[in-house]
Design a protein around this motif. Sequence first.
Motif, PDB file in Angstrom:
ATOM      1  N   GLU A  23       1.038  -1.236  -0.058  1.00  0.00           N
ATOM      2  CA  GLU A  23      -0.107  -0.182   0.197  1.00  0.00           C
ATOM      3  C   GLU A  23       0.793   1.837   0.028  1.00  0.00           C
ATOM      4  O   GLU A  23       0.403   2.418  -0.491  1.00  0.00           O
ATOM      5  CB  GLU A  23      -1.042   0.271   1.176  1.00  0.00           C
ATOM      6  CG  GLU A  23      -1.848   1.320   1.515  1.00  0.00           C
ATOM      7  CD  GLU A  23      -2.890   1.239   2.352  1.00  0.00           C
ATOM      8  OE1 GLU A  23      -3.593   1.714   2.245  1.00  0.00           O
ATOM      9  OE2 GLU A  23      -2.077   0.235   3.232  1.00  0.00           O
ATOM     10  N   ALA A  26       2.645   1.811  -3.711  1.00  0.00           N
ATOM     11  CA  ALA A  26       1.749   2.200  -4.216  1.00  0.00           C
ATOM     12  C   ALA A  26       1.362   3.875  -4.236  1.00  0.00           C
ATOM     13  O   ALA A  26       1.263   4.039  -5.079  1.00  0.00           O
ATOM     14  CB  ALA A  26       0.046   1.386  -4.686  1.00  0.00           C
ATOM     15  N   ASN A  30       2.557   6.667  -6.449  1.00  0.00           N
ATOM     16  CA  ASN A  30       0.790   7.381  -7.276  1.00  0.00           C
ATOM     17  C   ASN A  30       0.754   5.788  -8.354  1.00  0.00           C
ATOM     18  O   ASN A  30       0.394   6.098  -9.710  1.00  0.00           O
ATOM     19  CB  ASN A  30       1.573   8.307  -7.937  1.00  0.00           C
ATOM     20  CG  ASN A  30       0.490   9.522  -8.314  1.00  0.00           C
ATOM     21  OD1 ASN A  30      -0.480   8.803  -8.026  1.00  0.00           O
ATOM     22  ND2 ASN A  30       0.267   9.761  -9.940  1.00  0.00           N
ATOM     23  N   LEU A  31       0.483   5.284  -7.593  1.00  0.00           N
ATOM     24  CA  LEU A  31       0.142   3.286  -8.914  1.00  0.00           C
ATOM     25  C   LEU A  31      -1.421   3.325  -7.882  1.00  0.00           C
ATOM     26  O   LEU A  31      -1.008   3.484  -6.462  1.00  0.00           O
ATOM     27  CB  LEU A  31       0.496   2.158  -8.552  1.00  0.00           C
ATOM     28  CG  LEU A  31       2.280   2.843  -9.896  1.00  0.00           C
ATOM     29  CD1 LEU A  31       3.366   1.133  -9.564  1.00  0.00           C
ATOM     30  CD2 LEU A  31       1.421   2.575 -10.740  1.00  0.00           C
ATOM     31  N   ASP A  32      -2.081   2.400  -8.086  1.00  0.00           N
ATOM     32  CA  ASP A  32      -3.254   2.072  -7.342  1.00  0.00           C
ATOM     33  C   ASP A  32      -2.961   0.252  -7.498  1.00  0.00           C
ATOM     34  O   ASP A  32      -1.655  -0.209  -7.867  1.00  0.00           O
ATOM     35  CB  ASP A  32      -4.455   1.451  -8.838  1.00  0.00           C
ATOM     36  CG  ASP A  32      -5.757   0.588  -8.172  1.00  0.00           C
ATOM     37  OD1 ASP A  32      -6.115   1.002  -7.380  1.00  0.00           O
ATOM     38  OD2 ASP A  32      -5.393  -0.240  -8.344  1.00  0.00           O
ATOM     39  N   GLU A  33      -3.029   0.071  -6.093  1.00  0.00           N
ATOM     40  CA  GLU A  33      -2.781  -0.816  -5.204  1.00  0.00           C
ATOM     41  C   GLU A  33      -2.303  -2.527  -5.985  1.00  0.00           C
ATOM     42  O   GLU A  33      -2.257  -3.334  -5.375  1.00  0.00           O
ATOM     43  CB  GLU A  33      -3.247  -1.443  -3.464  1.00  0.00           C
ATOM     44  CG  GLU A  33      -1.934  -1.723  -2.600  1.00  0.00           C
ATOM     45  CD  GLU A  33      -2.796  -2.127  -1.503  1.00  0.00           C
ATOM     46  OE1 GLU A  33      -2.867  -2.741  -0.484  1.00  0.00           O
ATOM     47  OE2 GLU A  33      -3.161  -1.560  -1.117  1.00  0.00           O
ATOM     48  N   GLY A  34      -4.122  -1.948  -6.916  1.00  0.00           N
ATOM     49  CA  GLY A  34      -4.132  -3.982  -7.392  1.00  0.00           C
ATOM     50  C   GLY A  34      -3.024  -3.898  -8.315  1.00  0.00           C
ATOM     51  O   GLY A  34      -2.837  -4.836  -9.290  1.00  0.00           O
ATOM     52  N   GLN A  35      -2.624  -2.445  -9.441  1.00  0.00           N
ATOM     53  CA  GLN A  35      -2.052  -2.795 -10.193  1.00  0.00           C
ATOM     54  C   GLN A  35      -0.429  -3.455  -9.716  1.00  0.00           C
ATOM     55  O   GLN A  35       0.027  -3.610 -10.342  1.00  0.00           O
ATOM     56  CB  GLN A  35      -1.512  -0.965 -10.968  1.00  0.00           C
ATOM     57  CG  GLN A  35      -2.169  -0.584 -11.669  1.00  0.00           C
ATOM     58  CD  GLN A  35      -1.597   0.820 -12.309  1.00  0.00           C
ATOM     59  OE1 GLN A  35      -1.867   1.509 -11.304  1.00  0.00           O
ATOM     60  NE2 GLN A  35      -1.568   0.548 -13.888  1.00  0.00           N
ATOM     61  N   HIS A  50       5.698   3.787 -15.087  1.00  0.00           N
ATOM     62  CA  HIS A  50       5.631   3.414 -13.402  1.00  0.00           C
ATOM     63  C   HIS A  50       6.628   2.491 -12.823  1.00  0.00           C
ATOM     64  O   HIS A  50       7.278   2.824 -12.102  1.00  0.00           O
ATOM     65  CB  HIS A  50       3.915   2.055 -14.014  1.00  0.00           C
ATOM     66  CG  HIS A  50       3.275   2.533 -14.352  1.00  0.00           C
ATOM     67  ND1 HIS A  50       1.855   2.885 -15.284  1.00  0.00           N
ATOM     68  CD2 HIS A  50       2.529   4.011 -13.285  1.00  0.00           C
ATOM     69  CE1 HIS A  50       1.082   3.681 -15.270  1.00  0.00           C
ATOM     70  NE2 HIS A  50       1.286   4.698 -13.988  1.00  0.00           N
ATOM     71  N   LYS A  91      -0.500   1.342 -18.609  1.00  0.00           N
ATOM     72  CA  LYS A  91      -1.220   1.114 -17.642  1.00  0.00           C
ATOM     73  C   LYS A  91      -2.685   0.495 -18.733  1.00  0.00           C
ATOM     74  O   LYS A  91      -3.608  -0.433 -17.678  1.00  0.00           O
ATOM     75  CB  LYS A  91      -1.167   1.723 -16.298  1.00  0.00           C
ATOM     76  CG  LYS A  91      -2.527   3.445 -16.673  1.00  0.00           C
ATOM     77  CD  LYS A  91      -2.575   3.499 -15.496  1.00  0.00           C
ATOM     78  CE  LYS A  91      -3.371   4.623 -15.456  1.00  0.00           C
ATOM     79  NZ  LYS A  91      -3.498   6.101 -14.127  1.00  0.00           N
TER      80      LYS A  91
END
Length: 191
Positions: A23, A26, A30-35, A50, A91
């Motif tokens: 978390e 991410a 600056n990424l989505d945790e799912g990514q 990324h 992404k």
Amino acid sequence: MKNQKKIGKKIKAFREFRKISREDLALKANLDEGQLEAIEEKGSVPSLGHLIKISRALGVRIGTFLDDQEKIGPAVVKAGEEKASFSFSTKDATPREHLNFFSLAQAKADRHMEPFVVEIEPSNESDYKLSSHEGEEFIFVMEGSVEINYGKDLYQLEKGDSIYLDSIVAHNIHAAANQKAKLLAVIYTPV
């Protein structure tokens, strides 16, 4: 490609070594945790932008995730012996462009630049995704022609043309005239 799964494993290993939660990484990148989970666990390949943000958030150079080996001294790559390294896309789950990267310095330890031969597959889409990241890029067109969206400007480069740009400005490089292109790209990212 099995090398692509290594990226996620290396990211996870560095993250865990530094005792950073998924978390937190991410958020820093600056990424989505799912990514990030898909990259680490499923072998999804992040976009180059990324990957640069992840390396910055972990405090390592981008080559840390791309290197197969480390060598002191120069790294020589003979014509035709480039190692197919990675394919990057946006992404977006349905990427609009496809970039095949062939590293020219995988064997060089502690480098600050990342030289690649890049093959760009043509796309029928016209709404290219822009990305930005820290650093600078030098691009030399070896074959074909490319269009570069750079901020609000559009540049058309033909074989033999080059551009040096600040990567922090939102940009996209794609094949022009619906034909494959080949580039020499050197990317610098400060650690």
